[in-house]
Motif scaffolding. Structure first.
Motif, PDB file in Angstrom:
ATOM      1  N   MET A   1      -4.783   5.732   2.762  1.00 52.58           N
ATOM      2  CA  MET A   1      -6.082   5.261   2.290  1.00 52.58           C
ATOM      3  C   MET A   1      -6.830   4.453   3.339  1.00 52.58           C
TER       4      MET A   1
ATOM      5  N   TYR B   1       0.815  -1.214   0.000  1.00 52.16           N
ATOM      6  CA  TYR B   1       0.000   0.000   0.000  1.00 52.16           C
ATOM      7  C   TYR B   1       0.852   1.268   0.000  1.00 52.16           C
TER       8      TYR B   1
ATOM      9  N   VAL C   1      -7.077   2.772  -4.888  1.00 53.35           N
ATOM     10  CA  VAL C   1      -7.399   1.629  -4.027  1.00 53.35           C
ATOM     11  C   VAL C   1      -7.799   0.465  -4.935  1.00 53.35           C
TER      12      VAL C   1
END
Length: 311
Positions: A104, A53, A279
């Motif tokens: 996120m 991520y 995402v």
């Protein structure tokens, strides 16, 4: 060549003192800070390991460096250790890169274990504190304060000036040799314009206020926990959020996330929809950024409106 002013050094010294490290260097862009630092320090014989991520700037820096780049599943440090065992001996230098708080998802890594792993495998550790600086820890000193670890145990501290510090730009903090190397050799600093003095002044003022008024950090953390608990009480999907300044409400459908964002904006609630590729597909979300000025009533009412529009 001619862009540095005394104000820049004041800000850099204040950042270094805040972290308790030797020195710091400010850059004109937060994204460029990661790109140029990683791209400059690593090379073709090296290895970069990062969380899946990790921000785009980390990935772009790794690509620029020419080093081998491998990602590990989000916050899965067992997987990271497996990669270190498999690949460490093949590389001259290894850099592990994580974020202090993931932008996120609003969660964070196990920093003490990361430090143990980097020492065990003789790697460098870089922590991107774009979203944890001023948010985590009793006085906002970030993930190091949260875990009560020695800041010298992390080789490279990175952060932005555009979140807590209310300006624009980025910084690297660490030992003197690292900062001197970047100051005189990193292309993204050497060949770039300097940070605009008004931005440096704004960031320095924000940092001064943060230090003088630590109760702001406590209030922010209380607001974050309230919002997270209230969202869960209303059976909303908050993902991995730890309830600090970032809490996503996962919608799933990109179209619905955009629609809900637009409807909330009409009611005075500004929350951005986050869609693919930021995402994973079917993980579209509304990402709520909280600040110390948001009242519990505003947070509660926002969730009530969202629940009504989503039903």
């Amino acid at each position: 060549v001619a862009g540095e002013r005394p104000l820049h050094r004041q800000l850099e010294k204040a950042l270094a003192d805040f972290y308790g490290v030797d020195d710091a260097l400010t850059f004109v862009s937060g994204h460029a800070t990661n790109v140029t630092t990683i791209g400059h320090l690593l090379g073709a014989r090296d290895l970069i390991l990062h969380d899946e991520y990790a921000h785009n700037s980390i990935v772009q820096g790794a690509l620029l460096s020419g080093a081998q780049r491998l990602s590990f599943p989000h916050n899965d440090l067992n997987a990271l250790e497996t990669l270190l065992r498999q690949h460490r001996r093949k590389a001259e230098r290894v850099l592990i890169v994580v974020e202090g708080m993931y932008s996120m998802d609003g969660d964070f890594p196990d920093l003490p274990r990361l430090i143990d792993l980097k020492k065990k495998h003789q790697a460098w550790l870089m922590v991107d504190e774009a979203h944890s600086f001023g948010v985590m820890g009793a006085t906002g000193r970030g993930i190091a304060e949260h875990f009560n670890i020695n800041t010298h145990d992390v080789d490279i501290w990175m952060g932005t000036l555009s979140k807590t510090l209310a300006a624009c730009g980025g910084y690297i903090a660490g030992e003197q040799a690292l900062i001197d190397n970047l100051r005189y050799l990193a292309p993204g600093f050497l060949y770039s314009v300097g940070l605009a003095p008004p931005l440096a002044a704004a960031a320095l003022t924000a940092l001064t206020i943060l230090q003088k008024e630590p109760d702001r950090v406590q209030t922010l953390q209380e607001r974050g926990q309230y919002f997270l608990e209230e969202a869960k009480r209303q059976q909303m999907d908050t993902g991995f959020s730890a309830g600090y300044a970032i809490t996503p409400l996962i919608i799933g459908s990109s179209l619905q996330a955009v629609r809900l964002s637009s409807q909330l904006l009409e009611q005075g609630v500004h929350v951005q929809p986050i869609l693919y590729p930021a995402v994973p597909e079917k993980q579209a979300r509304l990402r709520f950024f909280l600040n110390v000025e948001h009242s519990p009533e505003e947070l509660r009412d926002s969730l009530i409106m969202l629940k009504a529009y989503a039903s």
